[in-house]
Design an enzyme around this catalytic site. Structure first.
Site, PDB file in Angstrom:
ATOM      1  N   GLU A 254       4.820  25.102 -26.331  1.00  0.00           N
ATOM      2  CA  GLU A 254       4.905  24.725 -27.740  1.00  0.00           C
ATOM      3  C   GLU A 254       4.371  23.313 -27.990  1.00  0.00           C
ATOM      4  OE1 GLU A 254       8.349  24.681 -31.116  1.00  0.00           O
ATOM      5  OE2 GLU A 254       8.458  26.304 -29.660  1.00  0.00           O
TER       6      GLU A 254
ATOM      7  N   GLU B 180      11.309  39.163 -37.788  1.00  0.00           N
ATOM      8  CA  GLU B 180      10.274  38.558 -36.941  1.00  0.00           C
ATOM      9  C   GLU B 180       8.949  39.303 -37.060  1.00  0.00           C
ATOM     10  OE1 GLU B 180      10.300  35.772 -35.346  1.00  0.00           O
ATOM     11  OE2 GLU B 180      12.425  35.259 -35.489  1.00  0.00           O
TER      12      GLU B 180
ATOM     13  N   HIS C 144      11.360  29.110 -40.080  1.00  0.00           N
ATOM     14  CA  HIS C 144      12.561  28.968 -39.267  1.00  0.00           C
ATOM     15  C   HIS C 144      13.406  27.737 -39.586  1.00  0.00           C
ATOM     16  CE1 HIS C 144      11.365  32.426 -37.034  1.00  0.00           C
ATOM     17  NE2 HIS C 144      12.236  32.225 -36.071  1.00  0.00           N
TER      18      HIS C 144
ATOM     19  N   LYS D  34      11.140  31.384 -23.600  1.00  0.00           N
ATOM     20  CA  LYS D  34      12.134  30.422 -24.091  1.00  0.00           C
ATOM     21  C   LYS D  34      13.523  30.912 -23.691  1.00  0.00           C
ATOM     22  CE  LYS D  34      10.084  28.250 -28.191  1.00  0.00           C
ATOM     23  NZ  LYS D  34      10.256  28.085 -29.662  1.00  0.00           N
TER      24      LYS D  34
ATOM     25  N   LYS E   8       2.205  37.937 -30.140  1.00  0.00           N
ATOM     26  CA  LYS E   8       2.979  36.802 -29.633  1.00  0.00           C
ATOM     27  C   LYS E   8       2.471  36.363 -28.261  1.00  0.00           C
ATOM     28  CE  LYS E   8       7.382  34.730 -28.764  1.00  0.00           C
ATOM     29  NZ  LYS E   8       8.854  34.773 -28.836  1.00  0.00           N
TER      30      LYS E   8
ATOM     31  N   HIS F 295      17.204  28.563 -39.936  1.00  0.00           N
ATOM     32  CA  HIS F 295      18.264  28.010 -39.094  1.00  0.00           C
ATOM     33  C   HIS F 295      19.336  27.335 -39.937  1.00  0.00           C
ATOM     34  CE1 HIS F 295      15.556  27.874 -35.258  1.00  0.00           C
ATOM     35  NE2 HIS F 295      16.142  29.038 -35.425  1.00  0.00           N
TER      36      HIS F 295
ATOM     37  N   ARG G 164      17.151  27.063  -8.037  1.00  0.00           N
ATOM     38  CA  ARG G 164      15.978  26.455  -8.672  1.00  0.00           C
ATOM     39  C   ARG G 164      14.963  27.485  -9.158  1.00  0.00           C
ATOM     40  NH1 ARG G 164      16.551  22.533  -4.285  1.00  0.00           N
ATOM     41  NH2 ARG G 164      17.487  20.636  -5.147  1.00  0.00           N
TER      42      ARG G 164
ATOM     43  N   HIS H 169      19.989  36.630 -37.350  1.00  0.00           N
ATOM     44  CA  HIS H 169      18.854  35.713 -37.250  1.00  0.00           C
ATOM     45  C   HIS H 169      17.659  36.248 -38.039  1.00  0.00           C
ATOM     46  CE1 HIS H 169      15.979  32.857 -35.643  1.00  0.00           C
ATOM     47  NE2 HIS H 169      15.209  33.870 -35.278  1.00  0.00           N
TER      48      HIS H 169
ATOM     49  N   ARG I  64       1.681  27.175 -30.662  1.00  0.00           N
ATOM     50  CA  ARG I  64       2.901  27.982 -30.661  1.00  0.00           C
ATOM     51  C   ARG I  64       3.861  27.581 -31.788  1.00  0.00           C
ATOM     52  NH1 ARG I  64       6.503  29.658 -25.316  1.00  0.00           N
ATOM     53  NH2 ARG I  64       7.979  30.983 -26.417  1.00  0.00           N
TER      54      ARG I  64
ATOM     55  N   ASN J  98       7.244  29.122 -35.537  1.00  0.00           N
ATOM     56  CA  ASN J  98       8.406  28.577 -36.246  1.00  0.00           C
ATOM     57  C   ASN J  98       8.334  28.851 -37.748  1.00  0.00           C
ATOM     58  OD1 ASN J  98       9.667  27.378 -33.969  1.00  0.00           O
ATOM     59  ND2 ASN J  98       8.238  25.658 -34.065  1.00  0.00           N
TER      60      ASN J  98
END
Length: 351
Positions: A230, A182, A241, A140, A220, A245, A118, A256, A234, A238
């Site tokens: 998010e 990025e 993106h 993330k 960031k 994507h 956990r 990417h 946040r 994106n």
């Protein structure tokens, strides 16, 4: 050396980001001596080939598990192979998982750390430019599942992030280009970074990148600190993106970061069409994108894949986070058919 202490909203503990040279011999070696539950290193086959000798020398006796390198291996199978290796190594709740590698290693390792017993501590050691400025900071974690990028994951902040500019020396130009995708995105949202990029003649210069990486991390981190899950702010990260994507999933072999650069170029043009965007800013942003990309062939683009983006709230509409001016962005929603038609048209104009 530069150090950031990040206390995220709603998190019980803080994350420490250390930017310095010799993290393997200094930071990790010190941690190995002080960790009650011991360290466990997770990496990939490429990084192991480069740094396996240093790991043995500076972290003697520390177990190492290497996945096969590549985004195609960012799967549930790899995740459970790692969890099995962690269990077989006898990791305990006070053990520390060290994710040494690029974004794939960081994502899979971070998710495994969040699941094992956990949750155990995770230290991210990003070895690519993309991971240093983006994926290693923010918490993330995810694996791809059922053909969808990052479908299964969790928000889990690392306890430490160790960033060493020396890792960049081993990267091919294409990997630097990936990370610069990025960095350019961050520049669209941060005036200081944008100014540094537009003033720099050679964006691939390693000394320049070593200086701008901490700026990107600080930017960031400032966003993630205020919105770790998010819920609002946040979402600015994106930027570009949705289209990125769609290009990435269309399968042309682009990285990417390369897809992000194409996404920024397309979505800045869409912003000019549908918002009161600053045209000069958008054109300068596109120039930066192509200063990194070069003028290559038109990438493959299946607009229907944009509908799978998690920002979309309706099946027949596409939601985009678009740049509109220096440090400003908007959410732009278009009918899916219109988005596909216009994005394809813009791609044709850009190539």
């Amino acid at each position: 050396m530069r150090t950031f202490h990040l206390k995220y909203r709603g998190a019980a503990e803080e994350c420490t980001v250390v930017c310095r040279r010799n993290v393997l011999s200094a930071e990790l070696a010190a941690m190995a001596h002080g960790a009650d539950g011991g360290l466990f290193v997770f990496t990939d086959s490429n990084v192991l080939a480069l740094y396996g000798g240093k790991l043995k020398r500076h972290l003697p006796g520390v177990p190492v598990f290497a996945m096969r390198a590549g985004e195609e291996n960012k799967t549930a199978e790899t995740l459970f192979d790692l969890l099995r290796a962690m269990a077989e190594a006898g990791l305990r709740r006070n053990s520390v998982l060290v994710a040494l590698g690029g974004g794939v290693v960081g994502d899979v390792g971070g998710l495994a750390a969040s699941l094992y017993m956990r949750g155990i501590a995770c230290v991210q050691v990003p070895t690519t430019l993309l991971a240093q400025v983006d994926s290693a900071v923010g918490g993330k974690t995810a694996v791809d599942f059922c053909g969808v990028k990052n479908l299964v994951g969790a928000f889990r902040q690392p306890s430490r992030v160790l960033v060493d500019p020396a890792f960049l020396k081993t990267l091919p130009v294409r990997e630097l280009r990936c990370g610069l995708g990025e960095i350019v995105k961050h520049g669209a949202l941060d005036g200081a970074i944008f100014g540094a990029l537009t003033a720099q003649e050679d964006l691939f210069d390693l000394a320049f990148l070593a200086k701008i990486v901490p700026q990107n991390i600080a930017f960031k981190a400032s966003v993630v600190r205020r919105d770790p899950h998010e819920a609002g702010l946040r979402k600015c990260l994106n930027l570009g993106h949705t289209t990125a994507h769609a290009i990435e999933l269309s399968g042309g072999g682009l990285s990417h970061g390369e897809c992000v650069l194409w996404g920024l170029a397309v979505e800045s043009a869409l912003a000019e069409r549908h918002t009161a965007a600053d045209g000069e800013f958008c054109r300068t942003l596109r120039k930066l994108c192509f200063a990194v990309l070069g003028r290559g062939e038109r990438p493959p683009f299946d607009a229907s894949l944009a509908r799978m983006d998690k920002k979309n709230t309706a099946a027949d509409r596409v939601t985009l986070t678009v740049p509109v001016a220096a440090e400003k962005y908007e959410l732009l929603e278009l009918p899916a058919a219109q988005y596909g038609r216009e994005a394809a048209e813009i791609l044709g104009e850009l190539c």
